[in-house]
Design a protein around this motif. Structure first.
Motif, PDB file in Angstrom:
ATOM      1  N   UNK A   1      29.119  41.289  24.174  1.00 30.28           N
ATOM      2  CA  UNK A   1      29.370  40.351  25.270  1.00 30.28           C
ATOM      3  C   UNK A   1      28.166  39.455  25.507  1.00 30.28           C
ATOM      4  N   UNK A   2      26.962  40.038  25.482  1.00 30.98           N
ATOM      5  CA  UNK A   2      25.747  39.258  25.713  1.00 30.98           C
ATOM      6  C   UNK A   2      25.564  38.191  24.641  1.00 30.98           C
ATOM      7  N   UNK A   3      25.717  38.573  23.385  1.00 32.28           N
ATOM      8  CA  UNK A   3      25.530  37.625  22.282  1.00 32.28           C
ATOM      9  C   UNK A   3      26.557  36.497  22.321  1.00 32.28           C
ATOM     10  N   UNK A   4      27.815  36.860  22.451  1.00 35.71           N
ATOM     11  CA  UNK A   4      28.880  35.850  22.409  1.00 35.71           C
ATOM     12  C   UNK A   4      28.813  34.936  23.626  1.00 35.71           C
ATOM     13  N   UNK A   5      28.513  35.507  24.797  1.00 38.27           N
ATOM     14  CA  UNK A   5      28.478  34.698  26.016  1.00 38.27           C
ATOM     15  C   UNK A   5      27.482  33.555  25.895  1.00 38.27           C
ATOM     16  N   UNK A   6      26.260  33.884  25.451  1.00 37.67           N
ATOM     17  CA  UNK A   6      25.234  32.836  25.356  1.00 37.67           C
ATOM     18  C   UNK A   6      25.444  31.952  24.130  1.00 37.67           C
ATOM     19  N   UNK A   7      25.877  32.541  23.009  1.00 36.83           N
ATOM     20  CA  UNK A   7      26.086  31.738  21.800  1.00 36.83           C
ATOM     21  C   UNK A   7      27.238  30.757  21.992  1.00 36.83           C
ATOM     22  N   UNK A   8      28.323  31.198  22.621  1.00 36.54           N
ATOM     23  CA  UNK A   8      29.471  30.310  22.825  1.00 36.54           C
ATOM     24  C   UNK A   8      29.127  29.182  23.791  1.00 36.54           C
ATOM     25  N   UNK A   9      28.388  29.484  24.853  1.00 33.70           N
ATOM     26  CA  UNK A   9      28.008  28.447  25.819  1.00 33.70           C
ATOM     27  C   UNK A   9      27.063  27.436  25.191  1.00 33.70           C
ATOM     28  N   UNK A  10      26.092  27.949  24.404  1.00 26.83           N
ATOM     29  CA  UNK A  10      25.151  27.046  23.741  1.00 26.83           C
ATOM     30  C   UNK A  10      25.858  26.182  22.706  1.00 26.83           C
TER      31      UNK A  10
ATOM     32  N   UNK B   1      22.960  48.468  11.741  1.00 28.13           N
ATOM     33  CA  UNK B   1      22.200  49.651  12.150  1.00 28.13           C
ATOM     34  C   UNK B   1      20.809  49.658  11.518  1.00 28.13           C
ATOM     35  N   UNK B   2      20.717  49.154  10.281  1.00 30.47           N
ATOM     36  CA  UNK B   2      19.416  49.148   9.593  1.00 30.47           C
ATOM     37  C   UNK B   2      18.518  48.026  10.092  1.00 30.47           C
ATOM     38  N   UNK B   3      19.066  46.858  10.374  1.00 32.11           N
ATOM     39  CA  UNK B   3      18.262  45.701  10.810  1.00 32.11           C
ATOM     40  C   UNK B   3      18.945  45.060  12.025  1.00 32.11           C
ATOM     41  N   UNK B   4      18.868  45.686  13.174  1.00 28.98           N
ATOM     42  CA  UNK B   4      19.615  45.204  14.348  1.00 28.98           C
ATOM     43  C   UNK B   4      19.198  43.822  14.823  1.00 28.98           C
ATOM     44  N   UNK B   5      17.885  43.523  14.812  1.00 26.70           N
ATOM     45  CA  UNK B   5      17.416  42.229  15.333  1.00 26.70           C
ATOM     46  C   UNK B   5      17.862  41.090  14.426  1.00 26.70           C
ATOM     47  N   UNK B   6      17.637  41.289  13.077  1.00 29.15           N
ATOM     48  CA  UNK B   6      18.040  40.241  12.138  1.00 29.15           C
ATOM     49  C   UNK B   6      19.557  40.013  12.193  1.00 29.15           C
ATOM     50  N   UNK B   7      20.304  41.104  12.303  1.00 28.31           N
ATOM     51  CA  UNK B   7      21.759  40.979  12.366  1.00 28.31           C
ATOM     52  C   UNK B   7      22.187  40.205  13.609  1.00 28.31           C
ATOM     53  N   UNK B   8      21.564  40.519  14.747  1.00 29.06           N
ATOM     54  CA  UNK B   8      21.916  39.834  15.992  1.00 29.06           C
ATOM     55  C   UNK B   8      21.572  38.352  15.926  1.00 29.06           C
ATOM     56  N   UNK B   9      20.382  38.044  15.373  1.00 28.52           N
ATOM     57  CA  UNK B   9      19.965  36.634  15.285  1.00 28.52           C
ATOM     58  C   UNK B   9      20.864  35.838  14.340  1.00 28.52           C
ATOM     59  N   UNK B  10      21.219  36.449  13.183  1.00 26.83           N
ATOM     60  CA  UNK B  10      22.086  35.750  12.240  1.00 26.83           C
ATOM     61  C   UNK B  10      23.465  35.527  12.844  1.00 26.83           C
ATOM     62  N   UNK B  11      23.990  36.541  13.506  1.00 25.20           N
ATOM     63  CA  UNK B  11      25.292  36.398  14.159  1.00 25.20           C
ATOM     64  C   UNK B  11      25.243  35.307  15.225  1.00 25.20           C
ATOM     65  N   UNK B  12      24.188  35.345  16.037  1.00 26.09           N
ATOM     66  CA  UNK B  12      24.038  34.365  17.117  1.00 26.09           C
ATOM     67  C   UNK B  12      23.995  32.940  16.553  1.00 26.09           C
TER      68      UNK B  12
END
Length: 714
Positions: A87-96, A45-56
Motif C-alpha cells: 500500500x505504501x509503495x503503490x500509494x506514493x508511486x501512483x500519485x507521483x 526477500x534477498x534484496x528488499x530495498x533494491x526490489x522496492x526501488x525498482x518496483x517504485x
C-alpha cells in the motif's frame, strides 16, 4: 509549437513505441506475474530495498506514461510486499506518476485547449478553481473513470499541481487498499474480472457518493452556523415573500402563484418598477415621437417635397404618460391579486432570516414569516458627487418625465445606453443637446466602429458630442448654469439650461435590514450561482443583484430565484448567463448578444469575424435605411457563434434569431439554410451567414467540380 514541446513529444513517443515494439507489456500481465511469483518473492526477500526501488520506479514510469499495467502491478504489490508495504509503495508511486502525467499534459496541451475552447470552458474553469479538489476527490474514488484519463484531463483545467497531488494521494488510497489487499490473494485470482465483483463495485460507488454526502453535510453545518442566534418560526405564514415589484419581483411572484405557493409581494412605490414607470416604457414612447419628427425632416429622401409637424412638448410628454397608463394593467395590483398573489403597498424590512416587517402605506404595520424571501428592490440613477451639482436642479431618468417644457439647452452627462437614447430623443424634439462623456468614446461597451457610427449620426443631427471630458464642477456664472469639464489638460466651460445625469445606476440597498442581518452588499447584494445570499433561504434578483441591469435579465433571474426558493433543497438551478442580449434604441439601433470583437481580443479568445453591410440589403435600400452592419464572431474554422453585433434599423428585433441560435447551439450553416422572406431586414442574418460560407468554401473540392463540369461539356 516550441522546440521544448517538440522534443518532449518525440521522447514520449519513443518510449511508448519502444514499450509496444519490444512487447514489454507481457511483463505486466497477470499470467506472467503468477508464473514468476515464487522467483520474484525470493528476489524481494534477498534484496528488499533494491526490489522496492525498482518496483517504485517502474510503477511511476508506467503511470507517468499512461501505459496499461498499473492495475496488475497494484495486485503484485500486495502479493510481493504485503498489505502495508505494498500500500505504501503503490500509494506514493501512483500519485507521483499521475502528477508526472498531469504535468506533461499541462505543458503540451493546456495553453492550446484554453485558447481554443476557453470561452466554452469558462464555467468549468470557474468551478474547478472553486471546488476542483472536491471534483477530483470524487473522480478518484469512483473507478468508473480510468485514472490516466483523469490525469490528462485535469491538467487542462486551472487546478493547482499541489492540489492535484495531495487530493490524488488521499483519493486513490481507498481504491489502492482494495486492490493491494486483493493482491495478497493473487494465487486465487485468475483474471482482473475476479476482483471486480458486484459487491466490490458497489463499495466503490458508495465511496464515490461519500464526498457528495459530505458536501451536503458541510453545507448543512455551514447553514446551521449562519442561522445560529436566530429563532426559526415553528410555522411559516407564507411560502415566499417578494420585496419589490419591478420586473424581477413580478415574475418571481407570478411563478410562485402559478405553482400554487402562498406568496406575498411588497412594493412601496408603483408596480412595474422602473421599467414601466421611469425606464423602458416611457423612454421608448418618447423615442417614437422623436423618431416621427426626424422622419418628417427627411421627407425629401422619400420623394416628398416637404413635411412638417406642429407639436407641443407638453403634449408629447402627456402621450408618454398615456402609454404608461395603457400598459399599467399588465402589472396592476388587480391582475396579480387575481393570479393568487397577495399584494401589499408598503415598505419591507428583514428582521430575521424568515421574518419581514411591513409598514403599510395606510399607516398600519405587520410582520410576516416565510420559508424563503426574494429581494428584488431594483436600482436608481447614480448621481456623482460633482461640486455644485445639487444647486443645478438636475434631471435623471426618474424625474425627466415630469418635464412639460422643453429645455432650450440640455446637457447630458453620460454616453451609455440611457444617456445616448435621451440625447437623441431630446435633440430631435428641438433641444440643443450637448453630450459629455469622460471615456474616449460613447457606448464604450460596444466595438469602436459602433461608437464612431453613432457619434457621426449624432453630430449629423446637430448634437454636440464631447468625449474625453471629465466633469469637474457646476457653477452659476452671471445667472447662467455652467459645467466646467477637463479635456486634454485644459478646463472647458459648457453653458446649459438643464442637465440630465445618466452615468449609471446603483442598487437599492438601504432600509431592507441587510446590514442588521450581515448580508454582504457593496454595489449589489452578493449572491452565489443559485442567487442565494449569506442565508440560503434569502435570494436576490434583478438590478439589486446584478451583474446585468436589463429588464429581460431581471425576468431571467426571477425564474431561477422563484424555482430555487420554492423547491430547494430538493432541486435548484444555477443561473445561466451564457446568452444575454441587449439593445440600445437609438438611430442607428445597436443590439448585441455574446462577446464582441473588442472583448474577444482582450480575453485572447480565438475567433473569426464575418461582416455583412446592411447598405447592400434590398429592403434597407427601399426603406431609406441602408446603413449599419451585422458582425458575427465564430470559432475559427467552425460555424459556432460566439457573439453578434447588429447596427441598423430594428437591430433589437433582428438579433433574436442569433439569440435563439446561440442558446440552442445552431450554427451559421443552419441559419443560411433557413428561408427568410424577401424583402425583409431579416435577410441580413442570412447574408451574414452566406458571407461566412463563402470564406469557408472548399476551394480544392470546387476546383475538382469545375473539372467535372468541363469534362461533361464533351
Amino acid at each position: 509549437m516550441t522546440i521544448r514541446r517538440l522534443l518532449l513529444i518525440a521522447a514520449l513517443a519513443g518510449l511508448v513505441l519502444a514499450y509496444f515494439a519490444l512487447d514489454l507489456g507481457r511483463f505486466l500481465s497477470l499470467d506472467y506475474f503468477k508464473s514468476q511469483q515464487l522467483t520474484i518473492e525470493a528476489w524481494r526477500a534477498a534484496q528488499p530495498i533494491q526490489a522496492a526501488l525498482l518496483f517504485f520506479a517502474t510503477y511511476v514510469a508506467v503511470t507517468g506514461l499512461s501505459l496499461p499495467g498499473a492495475t496488475v502491478m497494484t495486485l503484485v504489490a500486495g502479493a510481493v510486499f504485503g498489505l502495508f508495504w505494498g500500500l505504501l509503495l503503490v500509494s506514493f508511486a501512483s500519485s507521483l506518476g499521475a502528477t508526472l502525467a498531469f504535468l506533461v499534459s499541462r505543458f503540451l496541451l493546456r495553453d492550446w485547449v484554453q485558447q481554443r475552447f476557453g470561452d466554452r470552458l469558462r464555467a468549468i474553469n470557474a468551478g474547478v478553481e472553486k471546488e476542483g479538489g472536491l471534483y477530483l476527490f470524487t473522480l478518484r474514488l469512483v473507478p468508473v473513470f480510468p485514472f490516466f484519463v483523469i490525469n490528462l484531463l485535469m491538467a487542462l483545467t486551472p487546478i493547482r499541481t499541489g492540489t492535484f497531488y495531495w487530493v490524488s494521494q488521499i483519493g486513490m488510497l481507498a481504491g489502492t487498499l482494495v486492490y493491494v489487499n486483493a493482491g495478497t490473494q493473487l494465487a486465487r485470482i485468475d483474471s482482473l474480472a475476479g476482483i471486480l465483483s458486484p459487491g466490490l463495485l458497489g463499495s466503490f460507488v458508495l465511496l464515490g457518493v461519500f464526498p457528495l454526502l459530505a458536501r451536503k453535510l458541510v453545507a448543512a453545518l455551514a447553514a446551521r452556523k449562519v442561522y445560529s442566534g436566530w429563532q426559526k418560526p415553528a410555522r411559516y405564514d407564507r411560502n415566499l415573500i417578494v420585496i419589490g415589484a419591478g420586473s424581477a419581483g413580478l415574475v418571481t411572484a407570478y411563478i410562485a402563484a402559478a405553482v400554487k405557493a402562498r406568496v406575498t409581494l411588497i412594493e412601496k412605490h408603483r408596480l412595474g418598477g422602473d421599467c414601466l414607470n421611469t425606464g423602458c416604457v416611457p423612454s421608448k414612447a418618447l423615442i417614437r415621437s422623436a423618431r416621427l419628427l426626424s422622419h418628417m425632416r427627411r421627407a425629401p429622401e422619400f420623394g416628398i417635397r416637404s413635411a412638417r409637424a406642429e407639436f407641443d412638448f407638453a403634449e408629447v410628454m402627456a402621450r408618454v404618460q398615456r402609454v404608461i397608463k395603457a400598459i399599467e394593467p399588465h402589472d396592476s395590483v388587480q391582475r396579480y391579486t387575481e393570479l393568487g398573489v397577495e399584494v401589499i403597498a408598503g415598505s419591507a424590512k428583514l428582521v430575521s432570516p424568515w421574518v419581514v416587517e411591513i409598514v403599510r402605506d395606510d399607516g398600519g404595520s405587520q410582520r410576516l414569516s416565510a420559508r424563503s424571501i426574494v429581494i428584488a428592490a431594483g436600482a436608481r440613477p447614480f448621481v456623482p458627487p460633482i461640486p455644485g451639482i445639487e444647486q443645478m436642479g438636475y434631471l435623471t431618468s426618474d424625474n425627466v418625465w415630469e418635464l412639460r417644457e422643453l429645455p432650450r439647452r440640455l446637457l447630458v452627462l453620460g454616453g451609455g445606453p440611457i444617456g445616448s437614447e435621451l440625447t437623441q430623443a431630446f435633440a430631435r424634439l428641438g433641444a440643443v443637446v450637448t453630450q459629455v462623456e469622460m471615456a474616449p468614446r460613447i457606448m464604450v461597451r460596444e466595438d469602436p466602429e459602433v461608437s464612431e457610427m453613432v457619434m457621426q449620426r449624432f453630430r449629423s443631427e446637430g448634437i454636440t458630442v464631447l468625449v474625453g471630458h471629465r466633469a469637474k464642477e457646476f457653477l452659476i456664472d452671471n445667472g447662467e448654469k455652467v459645467l466646467v469639464a477637463e479635456h486634454a489638460g485644459r478646463d472647458v466651460r459648457i453653458p446649459f439650461d438643464a442637465v440630465l445625469v445618466a452615468v449609471g445606476r446603483v442598487a437599492n440597498l438601504d432600509g431592507y435590514g441587510l446590514d442588521e442581518l450581515g448580508i454582504s452588499a457593496q454595489r449589489t447584494i452578493e449572491t452565489n450561482a443559485f442567487l442565494q445570499t449569506k442565508y440560503p433561504n434569502i435570494y436576490a434578483a434583478g438590478d439589486v443583484a446584478g451583474p446585468f441591469q436589463f429588464t429581460h435579465a431581471a425576468a431571467h433571474q426571477a425564474w431561477y430565484a422563484a424555482v430555487n426558493a420554492l423547491f430547494d433543497p430538493y432541486r435548484k438551478f444555477r443561473v445561466d448567463y451564457s446568452v444575454i442580449p441587449w439593445a440600445t434604441f437609438i438611430e442607428p439601433e445597436v443590439a448585441r448578444v455574446g462577446i464582441n470583437e473588442s472583448e474577444a481580443r482582450e480575453r485572447n479568445i480565438p475567433h473569426e469575424t464575418t461582416v455583412y453591410g446592411i447598405d447592400d440589403l434590398d429592403r434597407a435600400i427601399a426603406d431609406g435605411e441602408a446603413h449599419g452592419f451585422v458582425k458575427v464572431l465564430t470559432v475559427p474554422g467552425k460555424d459556432r457563434i460566439l457573439g453578434v453585433t447588429i447596427v441598423g434599423e430594428h437591430a433589437g428585433d433582428l438579433i433574436a434569431e442569433y439569440v435563439l441560435a446561440m442558446r440552442h447551439g445552431i450554427g451559421l450553416n443552419k441559419i443560411l439554410g433557413t428561408i427568410h422572406i424577401y424583402p425583409t431586414l431579416a435577410e441580413a442574418n442570412k447574408y451574414a451567414a452566406g458571407n461566412w460560407k463563402k470564406a469557408h468554401a472548399p476551394q480544392k473540392l470546387l476546383a475538382w467540380v469545375a473539372r467535372f463540369h468541363t469534362w461533361r461539356l464533351g
